[in-house]
Design a protein around this motif. Sequence first.
Motif, PDB file in Angstrom:
ATOM      1  N   GLN A  84      -5.733  -9.689  -0.337  1.00 30.28           N
ATOM      2  CA  GLN A  84      -5.593  -8.793  -1.473  1.00 30.28           C
ATOM      3  C   GLN A  84      -6.485  -9.253  -2.623  1.00 30.28           C
ATOM      4  O   GLN A  84      -7.176  -8.450  -3.255  1.00 30.28           O
TER       5      GLN A  84
ATOM      6  N   LEU B 141      -9.740  -7.432  -4.580  1.00 30.57           N
ATOM      7  CA  LEU B 141      -9.660  -7.286  -6.036  1.00 30.57           C
ATOM      8  C   LEU B 141     -10.809  -8.009  -6.727  1.00 30.57           C
ATOM      9  O   LEU B 141     -11.388  -7.507  -7.694  1.00 30.57           O
TER      10      LEU B 141
ATOM     11  N   ARG C  78       2.228   1.858  -3.389  1.00 29.78           N
ATOM     12  CA  ARG C  78       1.168   2.349  -4.284  1.00 29.78           C
ATOM     13  C   ARG C  78       0.613   3.698  -3.836  1.00 29.78           C
ATOM     14  O   ARG C  78      -0.293   4.229  -4.479  1.00 29.78           O
TER      15      ARG C  78
ATOM     16  N   ALA D 122       0.819  -1.205   0.000  1.00 33.10           N
ATOM     17  CA  ALA D 122       0.000   0.000   0.000  1.00 33.10           C
ATOM     18  C   ALA D 122       0.854   1.256   0.000  1.00 33.10           C
ATOM     19  O   ALA D 122       0.537   2.251  -0.677  1.00 33.10           O
TER      20      ALA D 122
ATOM     21  N   GLU E 275      -8.310  -1.313  -1.916  1.00 28.65           N
ATOM     22  CA  GLU E 275      -6.874  -1.559  -1.734  1.00 28.65           C
ATOM     23  C   GLU E 275      -6.341  -0.942  -0.457  1.00 28.65           C
ATOM     24  O   GLU E 275      -5.394  -1.454   0.148  1.00 28.65           O
TER      25      GLU E 275
END
Length: 308
Positions: free
Chosen positions: A242, A246, A67, A64, A192
């Motif tokens: 994760q 998604l 990103r 994270a 996310e």
Amino acid sequence: MTHQQSTRSRRRTWLFPLLLLLSGGLLLGLSTNLAKLAGEIGLAPLALLGWSMTGAAVILLTVAALRRSLPPINPRTLRYYAISALVSVAASNFIFFSAIPHVGASFVALIITLPPLLTYVGALALKMERFQMTRALGVAAALAGAGVLAASQLRMPQADVFWILVALVGPMLLAVGNLYRTLHWPEGVSAEALAPGMVTGAAIMLLLAGFLPGYSLAVPTDRSLPFVLILAQTLIFAGQFQLLFLLQKAGGPVLLSLLGSVGAIVGVPVAIFLQNEAPPQALMPSAALIALGITLVAVGQAKARPKT
């Protein structure tokens, strides 16, 4: 856009969610079997769960940060992390991991298919969903399958009634967590960013539980296998949570509802054929009813989705 390009685009649209579903189900099925193996080598459920969840939190927070989508910190999101972590991750997984040595990995793998169905029942009660006959029949079939499975386990000569009943609480907690996350999803926050926040909250709770009387986070140090299992479970948890978010984003609720089914397809054969676990009594009729129920719920949900 040509016809060939359109076909390729539709194929990509379904291929990615399908790969997420298969990957997530594979990790879920492997996780239940790792918990069984851990019990056989003397690694306590809380130790396996606490340290692997901590490792998964570190991995997800690192991803994270890279990103630039770290979990936001404010009173509302902290409450969301705490409640969703307790119900959806810490308490439910602790129940499953603790029950597996007593009821078997295959039994737990089968009942993990139930949360989406129980979620639908809760959504009806909270008026979040309209009643639909196809989905209602699906819920009835799946719950009948779970009832057949539980009843057959209870009739076994050495049945551990306490742990069978405790294990059945796990899917209920997951269903409550599904409803809570939907109703109280923080506005403007991405999936996310929420995943590492929830997993971090669960890791903190599990580590604190190690200080309670009768519980321990100690890991046997006389051999390396416990540490290998913790590392493997860490990677599985990081990937599993994760992929969960998604899949929810890319495939929607219909595909997400099949995650436990894919996990059972992986987890039950692994437990029976690779870990020499005796298959649950009434495995085939209960699995057939659960599969029928999930199919009816998925079909009903697909019909209910607005056409674009």
